[in-house]
Design an enzyme around this catalytic site. Sequence first.
Site, PDB file in Angstrom:
ATOM      1  N   SER A  21       0.829  -1.204   0.000  1.00 28.48           N
ATOM      2  CA  SER A  21       0.000   0.000   0.000  1.00 28.48           C
ATOM      3  C   SER A  21       0.865   1.257   0.000  1.00 28.48           C
ATOM      4  O   SER A  21       1.888   1.331   0.677  1.00 28.48           O
ATOM      5  CB  SER A  21      -0.888  -0.006   1.252  1.00 28.48           C
ATOM      6  OG  SER A  21      -1.638   1.172   1.325  1.00 28.48           O
ATOM      7  N   ASN A  69       8.745   8.894   4.408  1.00 30.63           N
ATOM      8  CA  ASN A  69       7.643   9.575   3.738  1.00 30.63           C
ATOM      9  C   ASN A  69       6.763  10.244   4.781  1.00 30.63           C
ATOM     10  O   ASN A  69       6.633   9.767   5.904  1.00 30.63           O
ATOM     11  CB  ASN A  69       6.811   8.589   2.898  1.00 30.63           C
ATOM     12  CG  ASN A  69       5.754   7.883   3.721  1.00 30.63           C
ATOM     13  OD1 ASN A  69       4.685   8.421   3.984  1.00 30.63           O
ATOM     14  ND2 ASN A  69       6.078   6.664   4.165  1.00 30.63           N
ATOM     15  N   ILE A  71       3.458  11.599   3.719  1.00 26.92           N
ATOM     16  CA  ILE A  71       2.415  11.909   2.734  1.00 26.92           C
ATOM     17  C   ILE A  71       1.157  12.416   3.441  1.00 26.92           C
ATOM     18  O   ILE A  71       0.550  13.398   3.022  1.00 26.92           O
ATOM     19  CB  ILE A  71       2.069  10.650   1.882  1.00 26.92           C
ATOM     20  CG1 ILE A  71       3.346  10.022   1.281  1.00 26.92           C
ATOM     21  CG2 ILE A  71       1.054  10.995   0.795  1.00 26.92           C
ATOM     22  CD1 ILE A  71       4.132  10.902   0.352  1.00 26.92           C
ATOM     23  N   GLY A  72       0.780  11.754   4.513  1.00 21.25           N
ATOM     24  CA  GLY A  72      -0.387  12.210   5.267  1.00 21.25           C
ATOM     25  C   GLY A  72      -1.709  11.833   4.639  1.00 21.25           C
ATOM     26  O   GLY A  72      -2.658  12.632   4.611  1.00 21.25           O
ATOM     27  N   ASN A 126      -5.925  -0.212   7.593  1.00 17.94           N
ATOM     28  CA  ASN A 126      -4.705   0.490   7.997  1.00 17.94           C
ATOM     29  C   ASN A 126      -4.952   1.231   9.298  1.00 17.94           C
ATOM     30  O   ASN A 126      -5.523   2.324   9.307  1.00 17.94           O
ATOM     31  CB  ASN A 126      -4.263   1.456   6.885  1.00 17.94           C
ATOM     32  CG  ASN A 126      -2.932   2.101   7.220  1.00 17.94           C
ATOM     33  OD1 ASN A 126      -2.365   1.854   8.288  1.00 17.94           O
ATOM     34  ND2 ASN A 126      -2.423   2.938   6.320  1.00 17.94           N
ATOM     35  N   CYS A 129      -0.969   4.056  10.269  1.00 17.50           N
ATOM     36  CA  CYS A 129      -0.280   5.139   9.556  1.00 17.50           C
ATOM     37  C   CYS A 129       0.420   6.036  10.575  1.00 17.50           C
ATOM     38  O   CYS A 129      -0.216   6.533  11.496  1.00 17.50           O
ATOM     39  CB  CYS A 129      -1.264   5.970   8.734  1.00 17.50           C
ATOM     40  SG  CYS A 129      -0.458   7.412   8.004  1.00 17.50           S
ATOM     41  N   GLY A 218      12.041   0.632   3.436  1.00 17.59           N
ATOM     42  CA  GLY A 218      13.204   0.214   2.650  1.00 17.59           C
ATOM     43  C   GLY A 218      14.047  -0.807   3.395  1.00 17.59           C
ATOM     44  O   GLY A 218      13.703  -1.234   4.506  1.00 17.59           O
ATOM     45  N   GLY A 245       8.274  -5.063   4.257  1.00 21.52           N
ATOM     46  CA  GLY A 245       9.249  -4.195   4.926  1.00 21.52           C
ATOM     47  C   GLY A 245      10.616  -4.423   4.305  1.00 21.52           C
ATOM     48  O   GLY A 245      11.310  -5.371   4.666  1.00 21.52           O
ATOM     49  N   GLY A 267       7.091  -2.770  -1.655  1.00 20.09           N
ATOM     50  CA  GLY A 267       6.742  -1.349  -1.680  1.00 20.09           C
ATOM     51  C   GLY A 267       7.862  -0.458  -2.162  1.00 20.09           C
ATOM     52  O   GLY A 267       7.962  -0.145  -3.347  1.00 20.09           O
TER      53      GLY A 267
HETATM   54  O1  RRO Z   1      -0.005   8.441   3.750  1.00 20.76           O
HETATM   55  C1  RRO Z   1       0.970   8.270   4.503  1.00 20.76           C
HETATM   56  O2  RRO Z   1       1.663   9.208   4.901  1.00 20.76           O
HETATM   57  C2  RRO Z   1       1.346   6.923   4.986  1.00 20.76           C
HETATM   58  C3  RRO Z   1       0.450   5.948   5.337  1.00 20.76           C
HETATM   59 BR1  RRO Z   1      -1.381   6.118   5.075  1.00 20.76          BR
HETATM   60  C4  RRO Z   1       0.904   4.739   5.924  1.00 20.76           C
HETATM   61  O3  RRO Z   1       0.153   3.827   6.289  1.00 20.76           O
HETATM   62  N1  RRO Z   1       2.225   4.603   6.095  1.00 20.76           N
HETATM   63  C5  RRO Z   1       3.113   5.545   5.724  1.00 20.76           C
HETATM   64  O4  RRO Z   1       4.321   5.380   5.887  1.00 20.76           O
HETATM   65  N2  RRO Z   1       2.653   6.716   5.169  1.00 20.76           N
END
Ligand code: RRO
Length: 323
Positions: A21, A69, A71-72, A126, A129, A218, A245, A267
Amino acid sequence: MADLRTSLGRLQLPNPVLTASGCAAAGKELSQFFDVAELGGIVTKSIMLRPRSGRATPRMAETPSGMLNSIGLQGPGIDSFLAHDLPWLRERGARAVVSIAGRHTDEYVALAKRLYNHPVDLIEVNISCPNVESRGQVFACDPIAAGRVISAVRRAAHPNVPVFAKLSPDVTDIGLIARAVTDAGADGISLINTLLGMEIDLDTLQPALGGVTGGLSGPAVRPVALRCVWQVHQTVPHLPLLGMGGIMTGQDALRFLLAGASAVSVGTAVFHDPGAPVRILRELNAELDARGFSSVTDAIGFAHKSPQQQAALRTGVTHPVSV
Ligand code: RRO
């Protein structure tokens, strides 16, 4: 070559390699590199009820043997997902594993209900996060909160669709969380989500990520992920696990199967090698073959057996022979 078939609960898969994901939305980006139906499945970026723009930029930073990351939970929301992304996956014959995320239990339930009449192969819930407003929203850090979300989603989702809980490694005892979601009715467990980390930019003397902290993924996290799969398999040996992972090669994937995963997600590898999932599948097949495994199912959890049990299984002798 080995029989690659495996299963995640009642979902039968032709092979054990899926995407992870968050690394390629709903799979379209990867379809220029391989046929998305070739994999065990495509796991979507976590979908929320409404469209969401995510955190401030920068949202990614490189780290030794990994990346962060922040991303949020950016995404188009469930309406757009059901109108465009899910039909796109189905038209291509891909198995659709839909990751859902919410701020409260009610939002997870509403998402499970929206998916009820759609052709979804598995729901990955999930609850882990790391890029949310408060740690209190990381349900996977608390066995009671984790169990509450999973039992509510299990009740709301279509009974034929397996519900997997995605766990965080950022806990003292992952076995405790695994037990809680199992007791709550999870049909399986996905693990691991990213680890909470951060980086500081030495030019700006500021945190490298707009959101300050982010999720580490990573190869840097692979031993942590493998340890989590191992411990959760020991805690709930009957439950199917989707392991992930830092998987970069077929050898990495094999290690996760041996630790107890029934399938794996790839991933971070796709960011520098978009064809990685199919390459890893090909390599895994050769690695199984090289070690005399005639099927994926024979390899699942094999490292938990003693050397004597392993030898007996390989020779077909199931009791000690006196000499
Ligand atoms: O979107 C994200 O920032 C994010 C999510 Br939903 C997650 O489950 N794991 C991650 O590392 N980033």
